[in-house]
Design a protein around this motif. Structure first.
Motif, PDB file in Angstrom:
ATOM      1  N   ALA A   1       0.828  -1.203   0.000  1.00 15.60           N
ATOM      2  CA  ALA A   1       0.000   0.000   0.000  1.00 15.60           C
ATOM      3  C   ALA A   1       0.864   1.255   0.000  1.00 15.60           C
ATOM      4  CB  ALA A   1      -0.920  -0.005   1.211  1.00 15.60           C
ATOM      5  N   THR A   2       2.115   1.134   0.503  1.00 13.23           N
ATOM      6  CA  THR A   2       2.949   2.328   0.625  1.00 13.23           C
ATOM      7  C   THR A   2       3.707   2.656  -0.654  1.00 13.23           C
ATOM      8  OG1 THR A   2       4.652   0.900   1.476  1.00 13.23           O
ATOM      9  CG2 THR A   2       3.341   2.060   3.077  1.00 13.23           C
ATOM     10  N   ASP A   3       3.507   1.852  -1.695  1.00  9.81           N
ATOM     11  CA  ASP A   3       4.133   2.109  -2.988  1.00  9.81           C
ATOM     12  C   ASP A   3       3.943   3.589  -3.354  1.00  9.81           C
ATOM     13  OD1 ASP A   3       4.970   2.202  -5.542  1.00  9.81           O
ATOM     14  OD2 ASP A   3       3.513   0.799  -6.349  1.00  9.81           O
ATOM     15  N   MET A   4       5.060   4.277  -3.568  1.00  8.60           N
ATOM     16  CA  MET A   4       4.969   5.730  -3.773  1.00  8.60           C
ATOM     17  C   MET A   4       4.195   6.091  -5.029  1.00  8.60           C
ATOM     18  SD  MET A   4       8.734   7.003  -2.839  1.00  8.60           S
ATOM     19  CE  MET A   4       9.398   6.815  -1.203  1.00  8.60           C
ATOM     20  N   VAL A   5       4.245   5.180  -6.020  1.00 12.00           N
ATOM     21  CA  VAL A   5       3.630   5.512  -7.301  1.00 12.00           C
ATOM     22  C   VAL A   5       2.110   5.404  -7.226  1.00 12.00           C
ATOM     23  CG1 VAL A   5       3.529   4.887  -9.722  1.00 12.00           C
ATOM     24  CG2 VAL A   5       5.663   4.676  -8.482  1.00 12.00           C
ATOM     25  N   THR A   6       1.627   4.381  -6.539  1.00 16.32           N
ATOM     26  CA  THR A   6       0.204   4.077  -6.624  1.00 16.32           C
ATOM     27  C   THR A   6      -0.591   4.516  -5.401  1.00 16.32           C
ATOM     28  OG1 THR A   6       0.643   1.869  -5.775  1.00 16.32           O
ATOM     29  CG2 THR A   6       0.571   2.120  -8.139  1.00 16.32           C
ATOM     30  N   SER A   7       0.047   5.247  -4.473  1.00 22.02           N
ATOM     31  CA  SER A   7      -0.725   5.767  -3.338  1.00 22.02           C
ATOM     32  C   SER A   7      -0.855   7.282  -3.505  1.00 22.02           C
ATOM     33  CB  SER A   7      -0.034   5.402  -2.026  1.00 22.02           C
ATOM     34  OG  SER A   7       1.263   5.932  -1.990  1.00 22.02           O
ATOM     35  N   PRO A   8      -1.822   7.892  -2.827  1.00 17.48           N
ATOM     36  CA  PRO A   8      -2.047   9.333  -3.011  1.00 17.48           C
ATOM     37  C   PRO A   8      -0.823  10.170  -2.629  1.00 17.48           C
ATOM     38  CG  PRO A   8      -3.880   8.338  -1.875  1.00 17.48           C
ATOM     39  CD  PRO A   8      -2.825   7.306  -1.939  1.00 17.48           C
ATOM     40  N   ILE A   9      -0.793  11.387  -3.128  1.00 20.05           N
ATOM     41  CA  ILE A   9       0.375  12.249  -2.919  1.00 20.05           C
ATOM     42  C   ILE A   9       0.289  12.978  -1.586  1.00 20.05           C
ATOM     43  CG2 ILE A   9       1.662  14.177  -3.869  1.00 20.05           C
ATOM     44  CD1 ILE A   9       0.354  13.437  -6.584  1.00 20.05           C
ATOM     45  N   THR A  10      -0.895  13.519  -1.263  1.00 18.41           N
ATOM     46  CA  THR A  10      -1.003  14.357  -0.076  1.00 18.41           C
ATOM     47  C   THR A  10      -1.114  13.502   1.180  1.00 18.41           C
ATOM     48  OG1 THR A  10      -3.379  14.384  -0.305  1.00 18.41           O
ATOM     49  CG2 THR A  10      -2.182  16.154  -1.359  1.00 18.41           C
ATOM     50  N   ASN A  11      -0.748  14.076   2.316  1.00 19.44           N
ATOM     51  CA  ASN A  11      -0.837  13.352   3.578  1.00 19.44           C
ATOM     52  C   ASN A  11      -2.284  13.049   3.943  1.00 19.44           C
ATOM     53  OD1 ASN A  11       1.827  13.039   4.060  1.00 19.44           O
ATOM     54  ND2 ASN A  11       2.050  14.917   5.254  1.00 19.44           N
ATOM     55  N   LEU A  12      -3.168  14.013   3.703  1.00 13.57           N
ATOM     56  CA  LEU A  12      -4.585  13.766   3.974  1.00 13.57           C
ATOM     57  C   LEU A  12      -5.074  12.611   3.085  1.00 13.57           C
ATOM     58  CD1 LEU A  12      -7.232  14.564   5.316  1.00 13.57           C
ATOM     59  CD2 LEU A  12      -7.634  16.134   3.420  1.00 13.57           C
ATOM     60  N   GLY A  13      -4.654  12.641   1.822  1.00 14.89           N
ATOM     61  CA  GLY A  13      -5.025  11.568   0.904  1.00 14.89           C
ATOM     62  C   GLY A  13      -4.531  10.220   1.384  1.00 14.89           C
ATOM     63  N   LYS A  14      -3.340  10.204   2.001  1.00  7.69           N
ATOM     64  CA  LYS A  14      -2.802   8.930   2.501  1.00  7.69           C
ATOM     65  C   LYS A  14      -3.664   8.374   3.627  1.00  7.69           C
ATOM     66  CE  LYS A  14       1.968   9.543   1.062  1.00  7.69           C
ATOM     67  NZ  LYS A  14       1.990   8.615  -0.057  1.00  7.69           N
ATOM     68  N   TRP A  15      -4.161   9.260   4.491  1.00  7.90           N
ATOM     69  CA  TRP A  15      -5.071   8.800   5.554  1.00  7.90           C
ATOM     70  C   TRP A  15      -6.326   8.196   4.941  1.00  7.90           C
ATOM     71  CZ3 TRP A  15      -3.461   8.015  10.229  1.00  7.90           C
ATOM     72  CH2 TRP A  15      -2.476   8.822  10.792  1.00  7.90           C
ATOM     73  N   VAL A  16      -6.915   8.922   3.956  1.00  9.25           N
ATOM     74  CA  VAL A  16      -8.136   8.422   3.311  1.00  9.25           C
ATOM     75  C   VAL A  16      -7.878   7.056   2.688  1.00  9.25           C
ATOM     76  CG1 VAL A  16      -9.798   8.875   1.477  1.00  9.25           C
ATOM     77  CG2 VAL A  16      -8.937  10.756   2.853  1.00  9.25           C
ATOM     78  N   PHE A  17      -6.743   6.958   2.005  1.00  5.79           N
ATOM     79  CA  PHE A  17      -6.337   5.718   1.323  1.00  5.79           C
ATOM     80  C   PHE A  17      -6.235   4.561   2.323  1.00  5.79           C
ATOM     81  CE2 PHE A  17      -2.665   3.239  -0.429  1.00  5.79           C
ATOM     82  CZ  PHE A  17      -3.194   2.915  -1.665  1.00  5.79           C
ATOM     83  N   GLY A  18      -5.536   4.819   3.441  1.00  9.75           N
ATOM     84  CA  GLY A  18      -5.330   3.761   4.421  1.00  9.75           C
ATOM     85  C   GLY A  18      -6.631   3.329   5.089  1.00  9.75           C
ATOM     86  N   VAL A  19      -7.459   4.313   5.453  1.00  9.68           N
ATOM     87  CA  VAL A  19      -8.726   3.967   6.092  1.00  9.68           C
ATOM     88  C   VAL A  19      -9.591   3.164   5.116  1.00  9.68           C
ATOM     89  CG1 VAL A  19     -10.862   4.927   7.009  1.00  9.68           C
ATOM     90  CG2 VAL A  19      -8.682   5.890   7.705  1.00  9.68           C
ATOM     91  N   GLY A  20      -9.592   3.571   3.839  1.00 11.43           N
ATOM     92  CA  GLY A  20     -10.365   2.839   2.832  1.00 11.43           C
ATOM     93  C   GLY A  20      -9.911   1.400   2.717  1.00 11.43           C
ATOM     94  N   ILE A  21      -8.591   1.183   2.676  1.00  7.42           N
ATOM     95  CA  ILE A  21      -8.078  -0.183   2.594  1.00  7.42           C
ATOM     96  C   ILE A  21      -8.508  -0.975   3.814  1.00  7.42           C
ATOM     97  CG2 ILE A  21      -5.982  -1.602   2.644  1.00  7.42           C
ATOM     98  CD1 ILE A  21      -4.649   0.466   0.919  1.00  7.42           C
TER      99      ILE A  21
END
Lengths: 331, 191
Positions: free
Chosen positions: A263-283
């Motif tokens: 999930a932490t792949d830099m290419v396929t995860s969101p750029i912003t820190n807020l986006g990373k939270w959304v991404f992680g919670v979604g997963i």
């Protein structure tokens, strides 16, 4: 003697030593203990499996990529990660096929490293799961001597592998299909059935902590995934005690490997820190939903692929505000 | 109530019309170059789906009870007129969208997802409310699939795609990866 006191250059002025190959090779190095743990539990079959995946990945990258593309180490990572998601007795020709698929259709047709939308290793894994659903869910039990070959590693391509291994279901499969639990201590150490990199949760966690400390992975993604899974499964376990508890959920299956390395792949995860939270919670939510209510025992791979698909959306929605653009009403 | 929620989630994700059952693929590939167009086409589709669901229920319950062999033809007529209404509405109130959608707006008529919805609804004997929820789930599922592919395609615009995969080639790869991601929901609710 020109001792210039004032050197005028364009920004950036502070540079770090980091580069794409440097980060990639650090990730590879942090995966070595995970590979060793896999070899400890599954013997030489694990090493054969991972070596096949890495060689197939690098070869495919060499054949299809632009010059020097293999030097950045990203193909090695894809091969390592894909190899770690496979059962020890998985026929090697399927491993090679899946890895080639991962590199070509997961990365190269998108334009190479940095332009793919889906995690290449997971694309390859999902392809293998769809193409060989039986072989990929035949997990040999750990142990049986270091040089014992599990399963039918050397099956001739396009034939059915022979089921000649002592197999055992994964902890998640045991729970879902037979209603049996597994001791948490076994899960943490990794002496359970499962894919190569699924079992040693602690080793993976250590690698993740190292990478986060070096700043090569953003801690927000794994932390939000693990916290969401723990919180949700604790609530579900509280309501219905037959459902798995929080500790079982985070230490079983591919969650650790997925949360820390995929999930932490830099290419396929969101750029912003807020986006990373959304991404992680979604997963986290998707993992719990698929594991608890889905037809499959494990859903980390699909959860990450699904959120990868949402990443362009998340990036759009979480763009930071540009300073100086707020309209102030002047009276 | 939980039955209705299940129908909605099941058609939205588990049996997503586009990504799991592969219905309505022409507009899926044709109108997903931009997100704005994609989700608006999805909403137009949703509207037609709802009209179809309501009309199919009326046809099945009151009009075609003794003449089931007329169903398919009746559905097609209903769908075609629903699309006509949408087309006139869009032309009048959203002329820009009308031009962007082009041929794909009248082509909703031949979108297999819509006839598929009417036929599924008939074979599963949904009640009026269930049919409505089914149509909503299917419509939002289409919108979701269209927007997801469109957001990926917008990112692909700036990528250095190899010549062999330019244009539709990579779009097909992207769509199949999306479909792979949706496989995770397979079998949900079966136990």
């Amino acid at each position: 003697m020109s001792t210039e006191k004032l050197v005028v250059t364009a920004s950036p002025h502070i540079r770090s030593q980091d580069s794409v190959p440097r980060i990639m090779w650090h990730v590879v190095a942090s995966l070595v203990p995970v590979v060793l743990a896999a070899a400890w539990f599954f013997g030489v079959s694990a090493l054969l499996q991972i070596a096949t995946a890495v060689i197939a990945a690098v070869l495919t990258e060499r054949l299809t990529g632009k010059g020097g593309a293999i030097a950045d180490g990203s193909a090695t990572i894809t091969g390592l990660l894909l190899g770690l998601t496979l059962p020890a007795g998985f026929p090697l020709w399927m491993t090679a096929l899946g890895t080639a698929f991962a590199i070509i259709f997961g990365k190269q047709v998108w334009g190479g490293l940095g332009q793919n939308v889906f995690n290449p290793a997971l694309v390859g894994r999902a392809f293998l799961q769809a193409a060989f659903p039986v072989a990929i869910t035949t997990w040999p039990s750990p142990g049986g001597g270091f040089f014992a070959l599990h399963g039918d590693l050397f099956a001739i391509p396009l034939t059915h592998p022979l089921p000649n291994a002592v197999t055992s279901a994964t902890p998640l499969g045991l729970l879902k299909f037979e209603g049996k639990g597994t001791a948490i201590s076994n899960l943490v150490i990794g002496s359970t059935g499962g894919s190569l990199g699924e079992t040693a949760a602690l080793v993976i966690l250590a690698g993740g902590v190292y990478l986060a400390w070096r700043g090569y992975l953003n801690w927000r993604v794994p932390v939000s995934i693990l916290a969401t899974v723990m919180a949700l499964s604790a609530i579900i376990h509280f309501i219905d005690a037959t459902k798995p508890g929080a500790l079982f959920m985070i230490f079983s299956g591919g969650l650790m490997l997925g949360a820390v390395y995929m999930a932490t792949d830099m290419v396929t995860s969101p750029i912003t820190n807020l986006g990373k939270w959304v991404f992680g919670v979604g997963i986290g939510i998707l993992v719990v939903v698929i594991r608890v209510w889905g037809g499959l025992p494990e859903g980390v791979m699909y959860a990450i692929l699904f959120m990868n698909a949402l990443t362009p959306f998340i990036n759009r929605a979480t763009q930071p505000r540009v300073f100086g653009t707020r309209l102030v009403s002047v009276t | 109530m939980s039955n209705l929620a299940w129908i909605f989630v099941s058609t939205l994700l588990v049996n997503n019309f586009t990504l799991v059952m592969f219905l309505g693929l022409c507009s899926f590939f044709g109108v997903t170059a931009k997100i704005e167009t994609a989700w608006r086409l999805g909403l137009a589709n949703t509207f037609v789906l709802i009209i179809t669901a309501v009309s199919a229920w009326i046809l099945n319950t009151y009009i075609l009870t003794h003449t089931p062999y007329l169903r398919t033809i009746a559905f097609i007529v209903v769908i075609a007129s629903a699309v006509q209404i949408v087309e006139m509405g869009v032309k009048k109130y959203l002329p820009v969208l009308f031009r962007q959608l082009g041929i794909y707006l009248p082509l909703i008529t031949t979108n297999c997802a819509i006839l598929g919805l009417a036929l599924f609804q008939t074979s599963r004997h949904y009640t009026f409310v269930e049919g409505l929820v089914f149509a909503l789930g299917a419509g939002f599922g289409l919108t979701l699939a269209l927007s997801l592919l469109a957001s990926i395609r917008e990112r692909m615009e700036v990528a250095d795609v190899p010549v062999i995969a330019r244009r539709m080639g990579l779009v097909l790869v992207a769509a199949s990866c999306l479909s792979l991601a949706f496989m995770g929901f397979a079998g949900m609710g079966s136990q």
